[in-house]
Write a protein that holds these residues in place. Structure first.
Motif, PDB file in Angstrom:
ATOM      1  N   LYS A   6     128.006 -47.612  -0.083  1.00  0.00           N
ATOM      2  CA  LYS A   6     127.334 -47.036   0.027  1.00  0.00           C
ATOM      3  C   LYS A   6     126.614 -46.159  -0.910  1.00  0.00           C
ATOM      4  CE  LYS A   6     127.960 -42.887   2.892  1.00  0.00           C
ATOM      5  NZ  LYS A   6     129.061 -41.758   3.720  1.00  0.00           N
ATOM      6  N   ASN A  35     135.818 -34.577  -1.123  1.00  0.00           N
ATOM      7  CA  ASN A  35     135.572 -35.320   0.640  1.00  0.00           C
ATOM      8  C   ASN A  35     134.607 -36.402   0.649  1.00  0.00           C
ATOM      9  OD1 ASN A  35     138.640 -35.414   1.075  1.00  0.00           O
ATOM     10  ND2 ASN A  35     137.826 -33.286   1.785  1.00  0.00           N
ATOM     11  N   ALA A  72     141.897 -44.786  -0.318  1.00  0.00           N
ATOM     12  CA  ALA A  72     141.691 -45.346   0.485  1.00  0.00           C
ATOM     13  C   ALA A  72     140.394 -45.782   1.077  1.00  0.00           C
ATOM     14  CB  ALA A  72     142.265 -45.379   1.867  1.00  0.00           C
ATOM     15  N   LYS A  73     139.528 -44.358   0.859  1.00  0.00           N
ATOM     16  CA  LYS A  73     138.069 -44.749   0.656  1.00  0.00           C
ATOM     17  C   LYS A  73     137.127 -45.164   0.050  1.00  0.00           C
ATOM     18  CE  LYS A  73     138.661 -42.790   5.223  1.00  0.00           C
ATOM     19  NZ  LYS A  73     137.756 -43.619   6.375  1.00  0.00           N
ATOM     20  N   GLU A  74     137.774 -45.708  -1.728  1.00  0.00           N
ATOM     21  CA  GLU A  74     137.199 -45.912  -2.430  1.00  0.00           C
ATOM     22  C   GLU A  74     135.889 -47.082  -2.366  1.00  0.00           C
ATOM     23  OE1 GLU A  74     137.874 -47.270  -7.286  1.00  0.00           O
ATOM     24  OE2 GLU A  74     139.726 -47.285  -5.830  1.00  0.00           O
ATOM     25  N   GLU A  75     136.202 -47.852  -1.475  1.00  0.00           N
ATOM     26  CA  GLU A  75     135.376 -49.190  -0.851  1.00  0.00           C
ATOM     27  C   GLU A  75     134.503 -48.762  -0.185  1.00  0.00           C
ATOM     28  OE1 GLU A  75     136.481 -53.436  -0.292  1.00  0.00           O
ATOM     29  OE2 GLU A  75     138.804 -53.061  -1.584  1.00  0.00           O
ATOM     30  N   GLU A  76     133.880 -47.704   0.258  1.00  0.00           N
ATOM     31  CA  GLU A  76     133.590 -47.441   1.523  1.00  0.00           C
ATOM     32  C   GLU A  76     132.823 -46.359   0.812  1.00  0.00           C
ATOM     33  OE1 GLU A  76     133.384 -44.610   4.801  1.00  0.00           O
ATOM     34  OE2 GLU A  76     134.790 -45.554   4.905  1.00  0.00           O
ATOM     35  N   LEU A  77     133.658 -46.243   0.070  1.00  0.00           N
ATOM     36  CA  LEU A  77     131.653 -44.484  -0.273  1.00  0.00           C
ATOM     37  C   LEU A  77     131.183 -46.275  -1.321  1.00  0.00           C
ATOM     38  CD1 LEU A  77     131.124 -42.366  -1.826  1.00  0.00           C
ATOM     39  CD2 LEU A  77     133.233 -41.721  -2.711  1.00  0.00           C
ATOM     40  N   ASP A 111     133.771 -39.041   1.132  1.00  0.00           N
ATOM     41  CA  ASP A 111     133.196 -40.087   1.759  1.00  0.00           C
ATOM     42  C   ASP A 111     133.130 -39.731   2.856  1.00  0.00           C
ATOM     43  OD1 ASP A 111     136.056 -40.143   3.258  1.00  0.00           O
ATOM     44  OD2 ASP A 111     136.223 -39.579   1.077  1.00  0.00           O
ATOM     45  N   GLN A 112     133.159 -38.467   3.452  1.00  0.00           N
ATOM     46  CA  GLN A 112     132.897 -37.717   4.739  1.00  0.00           C
ATOM     47  C   GLN A 112     131.607 -36.753   4.478  1.00  0.00           C
ATOM     48  OE1 GLN A 112     136.523 -35.271   6.837  1.00  0.00           O
ATOM     49  NE2 GLN A 112     137.693 -36.372   5.098  1.00  0.00           N
ATOM     50  N   GLN A 144     128.997 -39.394   6.857  1.00  0.00           N
ATOM     51  CA  GLN A 144     129.871 -40.625   7.098  1.00  0.00           C
ATOM     52  C   GLN A 144     128.788 -41.454   8.216  1.00  0.00           C
ATOM     53  OE1 GLN A 144     133.922 -39.741   8.534  1.00  0.00           O
ATOM     54  NE2 GLN A 144     134.233 -41.441   7.401  1.00  0.00           N
ATOM     55  N   CYS A 157     137.588 -38.694  -3.721  1.00  0.00           N
ATOM     56  CA  CYS A 157     137.408 -39.600  -2.388  1.00  0.00           C
ATOM     57  C   CYS A 157     139.203 -40.509  -2.711  1.00  0.00           C
ATOM     58  CB  CYS A 157     136.287 -40.881  -2.024  1.00  0.00           C
ATOM     59  SG  CYS A 157     136.897 -42.632  -2.555  1.00  0.00           S
TER      60      CYS A 157
END
Length: 416
Positions: free
Chosen positions: A258, A206, A250-255, A208-209, A212, A247
């Motif tokens: 970053k 996790n 659903a969180k791939e783009e966000e990670l 992505d968390q 965050q 991740c």
């Protein structure tokens, strides 16, 4: 006579079966297609969403062959020379056997292809659902090598800086005197001397968390991990420090966004400092120094009779030590006898002569050691002054070693 009657009965049964098939096969095939088509469509959509490329290909090919099979009978009637492809049962076999195989292969493919590496091959991004990642880590730990240690970090436990320090201190077994600040975090991650294994794989669940809501701290964190990777590779004989950041899809783009920012913000820019020998132990700040002292046996660090070099400055002359003292340990104790020191001093003299005779080289990498990224670039920006300072440092080192060799048979280099 009896045999002929049996043959006749068999022929009649065969003809009846063929007539039934001829009359109803198209209807049966259509019915099966109506039932199976949505399943195929769902399979293909699911495979595309999860990037099971092999499964997608398998599903599409099987579906096309299935449809072609339905119209085989019609083509057989229209074209006399048409040779029908295998019966529908063969394709049902493919459906029940090949598709699951395709999904399994696709799952393997996802694990392999979704793993993206940076230029150094030390950072890997694994995009999977949590259950799949846990299974992946369990398999990896079960298959790990004897000289490898695996550490699992949970991003949920690293929501802020304080929690991150505690999670890493616990999982990496930092020393008891670790203070929760970025400087000491960097020092601990760069040391890791207590880990005896040659390889270290860090699985960040996790990710992505992780920090965050703390963008700047996340960038600093990634910079320290990058330094840890370089230090590990420099001090161990293998490129054995690897991070696997996980991740969910659903969180791939966000990670990735970053990490891209962290990569740009965290590019290490080395600032060149005065190149010199440090004679006074009381002026040292921190622990990133190489110490040279006369004698052997029971060694006491930070001796007033020692000379000290900043880590990167000693790196300039370290190739001479590695060349003539094969067991040289950048992190350990190196008790070097005088006859070996004479060889090292001769090599240092050659380095000094090269610097004195080549005022404007494009690169010094084949002569001088640069242990960190950016050190050579910073050295070359003000080459003339840095070259002169390095020549003086080498000259003073030679003089100090020669003076000590008059009263001792061993001079020890204490690594980081």
């Amino acid at each position: 006579m009896l045999e002929r009657e049996k043959e006749s009965t068999g022929e009649k049964m065969l003809q009846q079966v063929m007539a039934f098939a001829e009359e109803y096969i198209f209807t049966l095939s259509t019915l099966i297609m109506v039932i199976v088509s949505p399943l195929y469509m769902l399979m293909i959509v699911y495979s595309i969403q999860n990037r099971f490329l092999i499964s997608v290909g398998t599903s599409v090919v099987c579906y096309v062959l299935f449809v072609v099979d339905i119209y085989t009978n019609i083509l057989s009637d229209v074209v006399e020379s048409w040779s029908p492809i295998p019966s529908i049962s063969d394709y049902l076999f493919i459906f029940f056997i090949a598709i699951p195989i395709g999904v399994f292969q696709g799952n393997v493919e996802l694990k392999m292809e979704s793993m993206e590496e940076d230029e150094d091959g030390t950072l890997k991004i694994l995009v999977q659902e949590e259950a799949e990642f846990c299974e992946y880590v369990e398999e990896a730990i079960g298959e790990k090598k004897k000289d490898e240690v695996c550490i699992i970090i949970d991003g949920k436990n690293c929501s802020n800086v304080r929690n991150l320090f505690r999670e890493f201190a616990y999982k990496f077994e930092f020393p008891d005197d670790f203070n929760e600040n970025w400087d000491e975090f960097g020092e601990c991650m760069n040391d890791l001397y207590w880990i005896e294994e040659e390889r270290c794989t860090v699985y960040i669940h996790n990710s992505d968390q992780l920090l965050q809501d703390y963008v700047e701290d996340f960038n600093v964190f990634m910079s320290h991990l990058g330094d840890a990777c370089m230090t590990w590779d420099n001090e161990r004989e293998v490129d054995g420090f690897c991070m696997v950041m996980h991740c969910i899809p659903a969180k791939e783009e966000e990670l990735m966004a970053k990490l891209e920012v962290a990569k740009c913000e965290g590019k290490y820019v080395y600032e060149q400092e005065l190149i010199e020998i440090i004679y006074d132990v009381h002026t040292l700040e921190g622990t990133n120094y190489i110490e040279i002292l006369p004698g052997e046996g029971e060694i006491e660090y930070w001796s007033e009779s020692s000379i000290f070099f900043k880590e990167e400055h000693f790196g300039y002359i370290m190739p001479a030590f590695e060349k003539y003292y094969e067991r040289f340990d950048y992190c350990g104790i190196n008790e070097i006898r005088i006859h070996t020191w004479n060889e090292i001093l001769a090599e240092l003299e050659e380095i000094k002569e090269y610097l004195m005779s080549h005022p404007n080289p494009h690169s010094l990498g084949h002569v001088v050691g640069f242990i960190y990224e950016g050190v050579e670039a910073a050295f070359m920006q003000n080459y003339a002054e840095n070259r002169n300072q390095l020549i003086v440092m080498i000259t003073d080192s030679q003089a100090w070693i020669e003076e000590q060799s008059k009263t001792t048979k061993v001079i020890t280099v204490l690594g980081m």
